[in-house]
Scaffold this active site. Structure first.
Site, PDB file in Angstrom:
ATOM      1  N   HIS A 225       0.875  -0.952   0.045  1.00 28.38           N
ATOM      2  CA  HIS A 225      -0.010   0.032   0.107  1.00 28.38           C
ATOM      3  C   HIS A 225       0.942   1.132   0.115  1.00 28.38           C
ATOM      4  O   HIS A 225       0.900   1.976   1.152  1.00 28.38           O
ATOM      5  CB  HIS A 225      -0.949   0.001   1.243  1.00 28.38           C
ATOM      6  CG  HIS A 225      -2.141   0.836   1.049  1.00 28.38           C
ATOM      7  ND1 HIS A 225      -3.448   0.402   1.263  1.00 28.38           N
ATOM      8  CD2 HIS A 225      -2.416   2.270   0.834  1.00 28.38           C
ATOM      9  CE1 HIS A 225      -4.348   1.430   1.162  1.00 28.38           C
ATOM     10  NE2 HIS A 225      -3.623   2.532   0.647  1.00 28.38           N
TER      11      HIS A 225
ATOM     12  N   GLU B  93      -4.324  -0.132  -5.474  1.00 26.28           N
ATOM     13  CA  GLU B  93      -4.484   0.710  -6.384  1.00 26.28           C
ATOM     14  C   GLU B  93      -3.122   1.192  -7.224  1.00 26.28           C
ATOM     15  O   GLU B  93      -2.417   2.260  -6.796  1.00 26.28           O
ATOM     16  CB  GLU B  93      -4.766   2.072  -5.623  1.00 26.28           C
ATOM     17  CG  GLU B  93      -5.880   1.999  -4.723  1.00 26.28           C
ATOM     18  CD  GLU B  93      -6.730   3.282  -4.340  1.00 26.28           C
ATOM     19  OE1 GLU B  93      -5.921   4.186  -4.070  1.00 26.28           O
ATOM     20  OE2 GLU B  93      -7.919   3.192  -3.891  1.00 26.28           O
TER      21      GLU B  93
ATOM     22  N   ASN C  88     -11.863  -0.469  -5.011  1.00 24.02           N
ATOM     23  CA  ASN C  88     -11.853   0.580  -4.294  1.00 24.02           C
ATOM     24  C   ASN C  88     -12.818   1.645  -5.166  1.00 24.02           C
ATOM     25  O   ASN C  88     -12.474   1.952  -6.278  1.00 24.02           O
ATOM     26  CB  ASN C  88     -10.662   1.348  -4.107  1.00 24.02           C
ATOM     27  CG  ASN C  88      -9.852   0.330  -2.863  1.00 24.02           C
ATOM     28  OD1 ASN C  88     -10.414  -0.741  -2.479  1.00 24.02           O
ATOM     29  ND2 ASN C  88      -8.663   0.694  -2.615  1.00 24.02           N
TER      30      ASN C  88
ATOM     31  N   TYR D 120     -14.665   5.620  -4.762  1.00 25.83           N
ATOM     32  CA  TYR D 120     -14.975   6.790  -3.847  1.00 25.83           C
ATOM     33  C   TYR D 120     -15.819   7.831  -4.536  1.00 25.83           C
ATOM     34  O   TYR D 120     -17.000   8.110  -4.196  1.00 25.83           O
ATOM     35  CB  TYR D 120     -13.752   7.624  -3.779  1.00 25.83           C
ATOM     36  CG  TYR D 120     -13.130   6.891  -2.432  1.00 25.83           C
ATOM     37  CD1 TYR D 120     -13.322   7.100  -1.131  1.00 25.83           C
ATOM     38  CD2 TYR D 120     -11.803   6.019  -2.594  1.00 25.83           C
ATOM     39  CE1 TYR D 120     -12.686   6.331  -0.164  1.00 25.83           C
ATOM     40  CE2 TYR D 120     -11.107   5.147  -1.847  1.00 25.83           C
ATOM     41  CZ  TYR D 120     -11.787   5.574  -0.541  1.00 25.83           C
ATOM     42  OH  TYR D 120     -10.945   4.831   0.597  1.00 25.83           O
TER      43      TYR D 120
HETATM   44  C1  PNW Z   1      -7.177   5.684  -1.603  1.00 21.23           C
HETATM   45  N1  PNW Z   1      -7.352   9.825  -6.451  1.00 21.23           N
HETATM   46  O1  PNW Z   1      -6.405   6.722  -2.146  1.00 21.23           O
HETATM   47  C2  PNW Z   1      -6.115   4.757  -0.578  1.00 21.23           C
HETATM   48  O2  PNW Z   1      -6.300   3.613  -1.032  1.00 21.23           O
HETATM   49  C3  PNW Z   1      -6.137   5.082   0.857  1.00 21.23           C
HETATM   50  O3  PNW Z   1      -5.075   4.652   1.608  1.00 21.23           O
HETATM   51  C4  PNW Z   1      -6.820   6.482   1.205  1.00 21.23           C
HETATM   52  O4  PNW Z   1      -6.719   6.864   2.279  1.00 21.23           O
HETATM   53  C5  PNW Z   1      -8.070   6.508   0.331  1.00 21.23           C
HETATM   54  O5  PNW Z   1      -8.184   6.252  -0.915  1.00 21.23           O
HETATM   55  C6  PNW Z   1      -8.920   8.213   0.534  1.00 21.23           C
HETATM   56  O6  PNW Z   1      -8.069   8.820  -0.247  1.00 21.23           O
HETATM   57  C7  PNW Z   1      -6.890   7.462  -3.228  1.00 21.23           C
HETATM   58  O7  PNW Z   1      -6.684  10.997  -6.498  1.00 21.23           O
HETATM   59  C8  PNW Z   1      -5.907   8.660  -3.049  1.00 21.23           C
HETATM   60  O8  PNW Z   1      -8.232   9.598  -7.355  1.00 21.23           O
HETATM   61  C9  PNW Z   1      -6.358   9.445  -4.385  1.00 21.23           C
HETATM   62  C10 PNW Z   1      -7.092   9.231  -5.230  1.00 21.23           C
HETATM   63  C11 PNW Z   1      -7.790   7.805  -5.189  1.00 21.23           C
HETATM   64  C12 PNW Z   1      -7.759   7.256  -4.003  1.00 21.23           C
END
Ligand code: PNW
Length: 492
Positions: free
Chosen positions: A126, A171, A300, A302
């Site tokens: 990670h 990721e 993952n 978001y």
């Molecule tokens: C993920 N983006 O990070 C990670 O796996 C985690 O460690 C992190 O804390 C979490 O999501 C929240 O940010 C990302 O810019 C960071 O698209 C940035 C991106 C996507 C995932």
């Protein structure tokens, strides 16, 4: 009127796994203890201006010393499983020599989890590459993939009989393109060529590690976690927007999905990056290794994005003071107005005016339904690979009450809405077997330091006191019942 599935109680399939996720550098601390040496994140944190407020992971949540209490906390949350990562820089500090003390920490953690009846779900990488390996070229260098496979075998020899699920990378898009192309993450390099070379060698490392572990343990459950977006054209009738969305989807999703689950890079993306030398790095046999069958694909999610060939005019649909041009918030500039991908030109992310989290990310639960159904149909189904949501969650500022409690209805509603979206995907045929909330507790949010809180558990960084938030208490009930209660608003 809302349908029962959109507001009423929702039961999940028997055996559905409920978990939370963390990562080593974000929680462990003990940066210079137990023989650990620098990772690229330690070095990156020392670059002035690289991380908000000059924060770093030297102490973080002090989980290295408090892991027993943290596992007790998880047990109190009724978790079936816990997704954590092991720090390569703790286990192989100089990139070559195994540090017994580092291995012992993870051995104690795994025993503690098993003692609490929690399934250990281990991620090998990670984002914390030993700095010693970065100094020998890092991920753009092919040798790093072989070093990663050696480290994977070391971990498996130590923990193979006790860890339920092994995932290689978290990721790789972030490692490759935020780390080596946009420079927003460690090691902070800014090169399209380096990002693509890193992407290929990360996947090669995944393939080498997966095939080595498969040989050691034919029955092991193996996989990888990718981060996904859902790329929707701003104007579906405009061919330029449709093409921008194709390229956005290609460089986020398909450039990793296709080699791993179909054994080939997507032809359109190979064309788009032809000038950047990717094809020369792919040696005979690489794609066979990269497409070694996996048992689980970690998803993952978001948010998705509205993608256009044209920049969004300032003010166009974005609520004043929350999102600037291209939806990037001033205070959370990971992407600036430019896509971090190696071929960013003509890809613009527009704000849709949806509610945003404290990351400036739009809240878009239905995107998760579409994503899971697509992954099932196009990638996981044909390869008999199970899907797990390995991260989903939201940053919101915590309002700590006078009595110390945290009533985070916003986070609770975010997770509730996304779990309903997961159930919708299951009902539409996606074989989703579990969900991990990001994150167990507030932690070091990479380039944004401790300013962003994702936890179901609040951490007071002054005292290291942990307090279960309202969202955490609610999630404990969901895990216990294997079901969502009626939606909070619907209860009134
Ligand atoms: C993920 N983006 O990070 C990670 O796996 C985690 O460690 C992190 O804390 C979490 O999501 C929240 O940010 C990302 O810019 C960071 O698209 C940035 C991106 C996507 C995932």
């Amino acid at each position: 009127a809302p349908t029962p599935s959109s507001s009423g109680p929702v039961a999940f399939p028997d055996g559905f796994l409920w978990g939370t996720a963390t990562a080593a550098y974000q929680i462990e601390g003990a940066g210079a203890e137990g023989g650990r040496r620098d990772s690229i994140w330690d070095a990156f944190c020392r670059i002035p201006g690289a991380v908000r407020d000059g924060d770093d992971g030297m102490v973080a949540c002090d989980h290295y010393h408090r892991y027993r209490d943290d596992v007790a906390l998880m047990k109190g949350l009724n978790l079936d499983t816990y997704r954590f990562s092991t720090s390569w820089a703790r286990v192989v500090p100089d990139g070559r020599t195994v540090n017994r003390e580092g291995l012992d920490f993870y051995s104690r953690l795994v025993d503690e989890l098993l003692g609490a009846g929690i399934l250990p779900w281990l991620t090998l990488y990670h984002w914390d590459l030993p700095q010693a390996l970065e100094e020998r070229g890092g991920w753009p260098e092919r040798d790093t993939a072989y070093r990663f496979a050696d480290y994977a075998v070391t971990m498996h020899e130590a923990l193979g009989d006790r860890v339920g699920v092994w995932t290689t990378l978290n990721e790789p898009w972030c490692s490759a393109f935020l780390g080596y192309t946009s420079g927003a993450h460690a090691p902070g390099r800014k090169s399209p060529e380096a990002g693509l070379a890193a992407a290929h060698h990360l996947m090669l490392g995944h393939g080498l590690a997966t095939s080595a572990l498969r040989e050691l343990a034919p029955e092991a459950t193996l996989g990888i976690t990718l981060n996904f977006t859902v790329s929707d054209p701003v104007d579906p009738t405009d061919p330029a927007d449709v093409d921008a969305a194709r390229r956005d989807d290609g460089m986020f999703n398909r450039i990793f999905l296709d080699p791993i689950l179909r054994g080939a890079y997507p032809a359109d993306i190979l064309d788009d990056v032809a000038h950047l030398g990717l094809a020369d790095l792919v040696l005979p046999g690489d794609l066979e290794l990269i497409s070694t069958p996996i048992d689980v694909l970690g998803v993952n999610y978001y948010n998705g994005g509205a993608v256009s060939a044209r920049p969004q005019h300032a003010g166009g649909g974005a609520p004043e003071g929350t999102a600037g041009p291209d939806g990037a918030r001033e205070d959370t500039v990971l992407w600036e107005t430019r896509s971090p991908n190696p071929v960013p030109d003509g890809i613009h992310h527009h704000s849709r005016g949806l509610p945003t989290t404290d990351m400036g990310w739009e809240v878009q639960p239905e995107g998760l339904t579409r994503l899971l159904v697509r992954l099932q149909q196009d990638y996981a189904g044909p390869r008999d690979t199970a899907l797990f949501v390995t991260e989903n969650g939201a940053a919101y500022p915590d309002a700590v009450q006078a009595d110390g409690s945290v009533d985070d209805q916003d986070r609770l509603e975010f997770v509730d809405a996304h779990l309903r979206a997961v159930k919708d995907a299951i009902d539409a045929g996606a074989d989703v077997r579990g969900y991990f909330a990001w994150s167990l507790m507030d932690n070091f949010e990479w380039a944004l330091g401790y300013a962003k809180r994702f936890g179901l558990v609040h951490v007071d960084y002054g005292t290291q006191e942990r307090t279960v938030k309202a969202s955490g208490r609610w999630y404990a009930g969901v895990a216990r019942d294997n079901a969502l209660p009626a939606r909070p608003a619907a209860r009134e």
